[in-house]
Design a protein around this motif. Structure first.
Motif, PDB file in Angstrom:
ATOM      1  N   GLU A  73     -25.819  45.904 -20.716  1.00 19.74           N
ATOM      2  CA  GLU A  73     -25.735  44.614 -20.937  1.00 19.74           C
ATOM      3  C   GLU A  73     -26.103  43.741 -19.532  1.00 19.74           C
ATOM      4  N   TYR A  74     -26.883  42.888 -19.846  1.00 22.72           N
ATOM      5  CA  TYR A  74     -27.303  41.970 -18.634  1.00 22.72           C
ATOM      6  C   TYR A  74     -26.756  40.577 -18.687  1.00 22.72           C
ATOM      7  N   PHE A  75     -26.676  39.963 -17.673  1.00 17.79           N
ATOM      8  CA  PHE A  75     -26.339  38.549 -17.770  1.00 17.79           C
ATOM      9  C   PHE A  75     -27.615  37.509 -16.896  1.00 17.79           C
ATOM     10  N   ILE A  76     -27.689  36.510 -17.636  1.00 16.88           N
ATOM     11  CA  ILE A  76     -28.725  35.801 -17.245  1.00 16.88           C
ATOM     12  C   ILE A  76     -28.250  34.265 -17.231  1.00 16.88           C
ATOM     13  N   TYR A  77     -28.155  33.832 -15.886  1.00 20.89           N
ATOM     14  CA  TYR A  77     -27.474  32.450 -15.619  1.00 20.89           C
ATOM     15  C   TYR A  77     -28.649  31.211 -15.664  1.00 20.89           C
ATOM     16  N   PHE A  78     -28.508  30.175 -16.384  1.00 22.17           N
ATOM     17  CA  PHE A  78     -29.311  29.017 -16.484  1.00 22.17           C
ATOM     18  C   PHE A  78     -28.967  27.902 -15.682  1.00 22.17           C
ATOM     19  N   SER A  79     -29.958  27.173 -15.403  1.00 18.75           N
ATOM     20  CA  SER A  79     -29.546  25.905 -14.622  1.00 18.75           C
ATOM     21  C   SER A  79     -28.431  25.013 -15.585  1.00 18.75           C
ATOM     22  N   GLU A  80     -28.287  24.907 -16.707  1.00 25.16           N
ATOM     23  CA  GLU A  80     -27.396  24.248 -17.325  1.00 25.16           C
ATOM     24  C   GLU A  80     -26.777  24.674 -18.728  1.00 25.16           C
ATOM     25  N   PRO A  81     -25.720  24.747 -19.258  1.00 25.17           N
ATOM     26  CA  PRO A  81     -25.070  25.166 -20.424  1.00 25.17           C
ATOM     27  C   PRO A  81     -26.232  25.134 -21.500  1.00 25.17           C
ATOM     28  N   LEU A  82     -26.227  26.269 -22.123  1.00 23.12           N
ATOM     29  CA  LEU A  82     -27.287  26.243 -23.503  1.00 23.12           C
ATOM     30  C   LEU A  82     -26.348  25.669 -24.789  1.00 23.12           C
ATOM     31  N   TYR A  83     -27.013  25.148 -25.752  1.00 26.00           N
ATOM     32  CA  TYR A  83     -26.261  24.812 -27.019  1.00 26.00           C
ATOM     33  C   TYR A  83     -26.278  26.546 -27.651  1.00 26.00           C
ATOM     34  N   CYS A  84     -25.295  27.110 -27.912  1.00 27.40           N
ATOM     35  CA  CYS A  84     -25.024  28.189 -28.285  1.00 27.40           C
ATOM     36  C   CYS A  84     -24.370  28.533 -29.507  1.00 27.40           C
ATOM     37  N   LYS A  85     -24.499  27.627 -30.379  1.00 25.38           N
ATOM     38  CA  LYS A  85     -24.044  27.868 -31.746  1.00 25.38           C
ATOM     39  C   LYS A  85     -25.137  28.476 -32.546  1.00 25.38           C
ATOM     40  N   GLN A  86     -24.591  29.338 -33.368  1.00 25.49           N
ATOM     41  CA  GLN A  86     -25.511  30.141 -34.074  1.00 25.49           C
ATOM     42  C   GLN A  86     -25.847  29.290 -35.452  1.00 25.49           C
ATOM     43  N   PRO A  87     -26.975  29.427 -36.263  1.00 17.87           N
ATOM     44  CA  PRO A  87     -28.364  29.777 -35.605  1.00 17.87           C
ATOM     45  C   PRO A  87     -28.832  29.193 -34.291  1.00 17.87           C
ATOM     46  N   PHE A  88     -29.144  30.161 -33.612  1.00 19.36           N
ATOM     47  CA  PHE A  88     -29.687  29.735 -32.260  1.00 19.36           C
ATOM     48  C   PHE A  88     -30.735  28.858 -32.405  1.00 19.36           C
ATOM     49  N   VAL A  89     -30.853  27.702 -31.503  1.00 22.60           N
ATOM     50  CA  VAL A  89     -31.906  26.787 -31.367  1.00 22.60           C
ATOM     51  C   VAL A  89     -32.761  27.046 -30.095  1.00 22.60           C
ATOM     52  N   PHE A  90     -32.797  28.267 -29.522  1.00 20.32           N
ATOM     53  CA  PHE A  90     -33.560  28.595 -28.530  1.00 20.32           C
ATOM     54  C   PHE A  90     -34.173  30.006 -28.747  1.00 20.32           C
ATOM     55  N   ASP A  91     -35.376  30.232 -28.205  1.00 22.15           N
ATOM     56  CA  ASP A  91     -35.815  31.466 -28.180  1.00 22.15           C
ATOM     57  C   ASP A  91     -35.693  32.247 -26.970  1.00 22.15           C
ATOM     58  N   LEU A  92     -35.411  33.541 -27.138  1.00 23.60           N
ATOM     59  CA  LEU A  92     -34.861  34.565 -25.965  1.00 23.60           C
ATOM     60  C   LEU A  92     -35.943  35.795 -25.915  1.00 23.60           C
ATOM     61  N   SER A  93     -36.554  35.847 -24.986  1.00 26.54           N
ATOM     62  CA  SER A  93     -37.523  37.156 -24.979  1.00 26.54           C
ATOM     63  C   SER A  93     -37.512  37.737 -23.554  1.00 26.54           C
ATOM     64  N   VAL A  94     -37.428  38.956 -23.548  1.00 26.80           N
ATOM     65  CA  VAL A  94     -37.561  39.867 -22.426  1.00 26.80           C
ATOM     66  C   VAL A  94     -38.726  40.646 -22.207  1.00 26.80           C
ATOM     67  N   THR A  95     -39.281  40.666 -21.210  1.00 24.11           N
ATOM     68  CA  THR A  95     -40.725  41.493 -21.077  1.00 24.11           C
ATOM     69  C   THR A  95     -40.257  42.579 -19.950  1.00 24.11           C
ATOM     70  N   LEU A  96     -40.479  43.887 -20.419  1.00 20.14           N
ATOM     71  CA  LEU A  96     -40.284  44.959 -19.400  1.00 20.14           C
ATOM     72  C   LEU A  96     -41.895  45.470 -19.134  1.00 20.14           C
ATOM     73  N   SER A  97     -42.180  45.627 -17.832  1.00 25.91           N
ATOM     74  CA  SER A  97     -43.446  46.152 -17.390  1.00 25.91           C
ATOM     75  C   SER A  97     -43.435  47.093 -16.333  1.00 25.91           C
ATOM     76  N   SER A  98     -43.927  48.054 -16.592  1.00 27.90           N
ATOM     77  CA  SER A  98     -44.034  49.491 -15.502  1.00 27.90           C
ATOM     78  C   SER A  98     -45.662  49.730 -15.741  1.00 27.90           C
ATOM     79  N   GLY A  99     -46.143  49.486 -14.222  1.00 27.83           N
ATOM     80  CA  GLY A  99     -47.657  49.797 -14.236  1.00 27.83           C
ATOM     81  C   GLY A  99     -48.321  49.073 -15.103  1.00 27.83           C
ATOM     82  N   ASN A 100     -49.047  49.656 -16.055  1.00 22.87           N
ATOM     83  CA  ASN A 100     -50.120  49.028 -17.065  1.00 22.87           C
ATOM     84  C   ASN A 100     -49.264  48.773 -18.364  1.00 22.87           C
ATOM     85  N   GLU A 101     -48.006  49.219 -18.734  1.00 21.21           N
ATOM     86  CA  GLU A 101     -47.216  49.126 -19.670  1.00 21.21           C
ATOM     87  C   GLU A 101     -46.375  47.917 -19.861  1.00 21.21           C
TER      88      GLU A 101
END
Length: 118
Positions: A73-101
């Motif tokens: 589990e990871y925590f990501i802090y933002f510069s201001e509170p997110l509107y966090c009601k579901q359904p979410f009105v934001f997109d969240l994606s994480v990209t993992l990179s290792s070498g060329n993958e």
């Protein structure tokens, strides 16, 4: 009874918090009390905020296999509170990179679960 739809040009309006109320002015009918020709709604709070939240702090450096990273589990802090009601009105994606993958996960595809805490 009637209604009106208005398009507001906000390009010259500064981002801030505003109180807005609507006022209707009717033309009184003959023989009616003219004091009933104006109606004001209760004010509502309107927040004009065109700058999206940004990630606060530095990038998280992860190590290990993709499977082991996904189990944590990871925590990501933002510069201001997110509107966090579901359904979410934001997109969240994480990209993992290792070498060329590169592997990308998002909450839309069910591989990443967003949980908002205060």
């Amino acid at each position: 009874l009637g209604y009106a739809t208005l398009m507001w040009d906000l390009k010259d309006i500064e981002d801030s918090t505003y109180e807005i109320r609507a006022q209707s002015k009717c033309i009184p009918l003959a023989g009616t009390h003219s004091g009933l020709s104006i109606y004001n709604t209760e004010p509502i709070i309107f927040i004009l905020d065109r700058k999206p939240p940004a990630i606060y702090g530095t990038q998280v450096h992860l190590s290990g296999s993709v499977e082991s990273i996904l189990d944590d589990e990871y925590f990501i802090y933002f510069s201001e509170p997110l509107y966090c009601k579901q359904p979410f009105v934001f997109d969240l994606s994480v990209t993992l990179s290792s070498g060329n993958e590169t592997t990308q996960f998002s909450h839309e595809d069910g591989n990443l679960h967003a949980k908002c805490v205060e």
